[in-house]
Design an enzyme around this catalytic site. Structure first.
Site, PDB file in Angstrom:
ATOM      1  N   GLU A 109      14.380 -65.250   9.705  1.00  0.00           N
ATOM      2  CA  GLU A 109      14.203 -66.695   9.492  1.00  0.00           C
ATOM      3  C   GLU A 109      14.110 -67.005   8.002  1.00  0.00           C
ATOM      4  O   GLU A 109      13.757 -66.131   7.201  1.00  0.00           O
ATOM      5  CB  GLU A 109      12.908 -67.155  10.176  1.00  0.00           C
ATOM      6  CG  GLU A 109      13.122 -67.938  11.466  1.00  0.00           C
ATOM      7  CD  GLU A 109      13.676 -69.353  11.263  1.00  0.00           C
ATOM      8  OE1 GLU A 109      14.386 -69.612  10.268  1.00  0.00           O
ATOM      9  OE2 GLU A 109      13.399 -70.198  12.121  1.00  0.00           O
ATOM     10  N   ASP A 110      14.401 -68.246   7.640  1.00  0.00           N
ATOM     11  CA  ASP A 110      14.270 -68.656   6.242  1.00  0.00           C
ATOM     12  C   ASP A 110      12.817 -68.973   5.896  1.00  0.00           C
ATOM     13  O   ASP A 110      12.261 -68.453   4.952  1.00  0.00           O
ATOM     14  CB  ASP A 110      15.188 -69.870   5.946  1.00  0.00           C
ATOM     15  CG  ASP A 110      15.033 -71.021   6.938  1.00  0.00           C
ATOM     16  OD1 ASP A 110      14.284 -70.895   7.928  1.00  0.00           O
ATOM     17  OD2 ASP A 110      15.678 -72.064   6.717  1.00  0.00           O
ATOM     18  N   ASP A 113       6.997 -72.642   9.215  1.00  0.00           N
ATOM     19  CA  ASP A 113       6.052 -73.695   8.855  1.00  0.00           C
ATOM     20  C   ASP A 113       5.007 -73.830   9.969  1.00  0.00           C
ATOM     21  O   ASP A 113       4.026 -73.098   9.975  1.00  0.00           O
ATOM     22  CB  ASP A 113       6.846 -74.991   8.627  1.00  0.00           C
ATOM     23  CG  ASP A 113       5.994 -76.111   8.107  1.00  0.00           C
ATOM     24  OD1 ASP A 113       5.063 -75.845   7.341  1.00  0.00           O
ATOM     25  OD2 ASP A 113       6.248 -77.278   8.461  1.00  0.00           O
ATOM     26  N   VAL A 163      10.749 -76.872  -0.083  1.00  0.00           N
ATOM     27  CA  VAL A 163      11.666 -76.171  -0.987  1.00  0.00           C
ATOM     28  C   VAL A 163      13.105 -76.145  -0.476  1.00  0.00           C
ATOM     29  O   VAL A 163      13.349 -76.248   0.728  1.00  0.00           O
ATOM     30  CB  VAL A 163      11.173 -74.724  -1.249  1.00  0.00           C
ATOM     31  CG1 VAL A 163       9.931 -74.725  -2.127  1.00  0.00           C
ATOM     32  CG2 VAL A 163      10.910 -73.974   0.048  1.00  0.00           C
ATOM     33  N   ASP A 169      17.692 -76.091   3.113  1.00  0.00           N
ATOM     34  CA  ASP A 169      18.361 -77.363   2.833  1.00  0.00           C
ATOM     35  C   ASP A 169      17.406 -78.537   2.709  1.00  0.00           C
ATOM     36  O   ASP A 169      16.269 -78.498   3.164  1.00  0.00           O
ATOM     37  CB  ASP A 169      19.346 -77.685   3.960  1.00  0.00           C
ATOM     38  CG  ASP A 169      18.618 -78.113   5.239  1.00  0.00           C
ATOM     39  OD1 ASP A 169      17.775 -77.331   5.722  1.00  0.00           O
ATOM     40  OD2 ASP A 169      18.858 -79.229   5.727  1.00  0.00           O
ATOM     41  N   ARG A 175      21.887 -75.680  -0.047  1.00  0.00           N
ATOM     42  CA  ARG A 175      21.757 -74.322   0.489  1.00  0.00           C
ATOM     43  C   ARG A 175      22.360 -73.290  -0.467  1.00  0.00           C
ATOM     44  O   ARG A 175      22.020 -72.122  -0.430  1.00  0.00           O
ATOM     45  CB  ARG A 175      22.483 -74.203   1.837  1.00  0.00           C
ATOM     46  CG  ARG A 175      21.899 -75.064   2.946  1.00  0.00           C
ATOM     47  CD  ARG A 175      22.536 -74.665   4.274  1.00  0.00           C
ATOM     48  NE  ARG A 175      22.325 -75.641   5.323  1.00  0.00           N
ATOM     49  CZ  ARG A 175      21.259 -75.692   6.121  1.00  0.00           C
ATOM     50  NH1 ARG A 175      20.283 -74.830   5.960  1.00  0.00           N
ATOM     51  NH2 ARG A 175      21.174 -76.594   7.072  1.00  0.00           N
TER      52      ARG A 175
END
Ligand code: IMP
Ligand code: MG
Length: 201
Positions: A109-110, A113, A163, A169, A175
């Site tokens: 995952e990026d 949250d 961010v 994005d 990106r």
């Protein structure tokens, strides 16, 4: 390292603020993560799953540092609109191609949250009876965490900032930045407030 491309036109944008994680630091951390994963998954039947679209750049770099035979697969998910992003209800818009039964799964995952997206995904994939499921995220922003999820590999920890860059994005843009930037809150204040209000509900 090969010279960095100067991305002056985009970074001079009104929307981008300071660099939070510079490209050279990202590369260092990604290499370390890849080396850890290489040790942990020796002799395992590994499938690494990239969660589109945000994780794609991190994933592409990470897998180059994993010195093992493994397969890759992709999954695309979208939350049901901005308002419902906190509901944990996500729609799978592209499912895996491979059968994961009995396999060792690593989800890439990026950023995590609230954790709701990921907890939905883990529940969904667990039903398919893989041997194990672990998570590797580039960024862990735990201040708003709602779902109790175990994250085995974390690149960076982050506080309140929103961010962009390196796959992340803002309204589907930015990106392609090599470093990770915070957004200028004055120019997009309304959006941030709306996002916060949604996430704190
Ligand atoms: P969660 O379900 O609240 O954990 O949301 C995680 C998803 O929201 C991530 O996979 C990203 O796609 C998106 N997201 C959360 N924070 C950011 C951010 O700071 N920048 C870009 N995307 C973000
Ligand atoms: Mg994402």
């Amino acid at each position: 390292m090969i010279g960095e491309i100067i991305q002056k036109d985009i970074t001079s944008s009104e929307i981008l603020g300071k660099i939070v994680f510079p490209s050279h630091e990202i590369q260092k951390i990604v290499k370390q993560l890849g080396e850890k994963i290489t040790i942990d998954y020796k002799n395992k039947d590994l499938i690494i799953i990239c969660i589109l679209k945000g994780a794609v750049i991190f994933f592409a770099d990470l897998i180059k540092y994993i010195d093992l035979p493994f397969s890759v697969d992709f999954m695309s998910i979208s939350s049901y609109g901005f308002k419902e992003s906190n509901s944990g209800i996500v729609k799978i818009t592209k499912d895996l191609d491979e059968n994961i039964e009995g396999k060792d799964i690593l989800i890439v995952e990026d950023i995590i949250d609230t954790g709701l997206t990921l907890s939905y995904l883990i529940r969904n994939l667990s039903v398919r009876e893989p041997k194990s499921i672990e998570v590797c995220t580039l960024i862990d922003r735990s201040v708003r965490r709602i779902a109790d999820i175990k994250i085995k590999y974390v690149g960076f920890k982050l506080e309140e900032k929103y961010v962009v860059g390196y796959g992340l994005d803002y309204k589907q843009k930015y990106r392609n930045l090599q470093s990770i930037y915070e957004l200028k809150t004055d120019t997009i204040k309304k959006d941030i407030e709306l996002l916060k209000a949604t996430l704190n509900k």
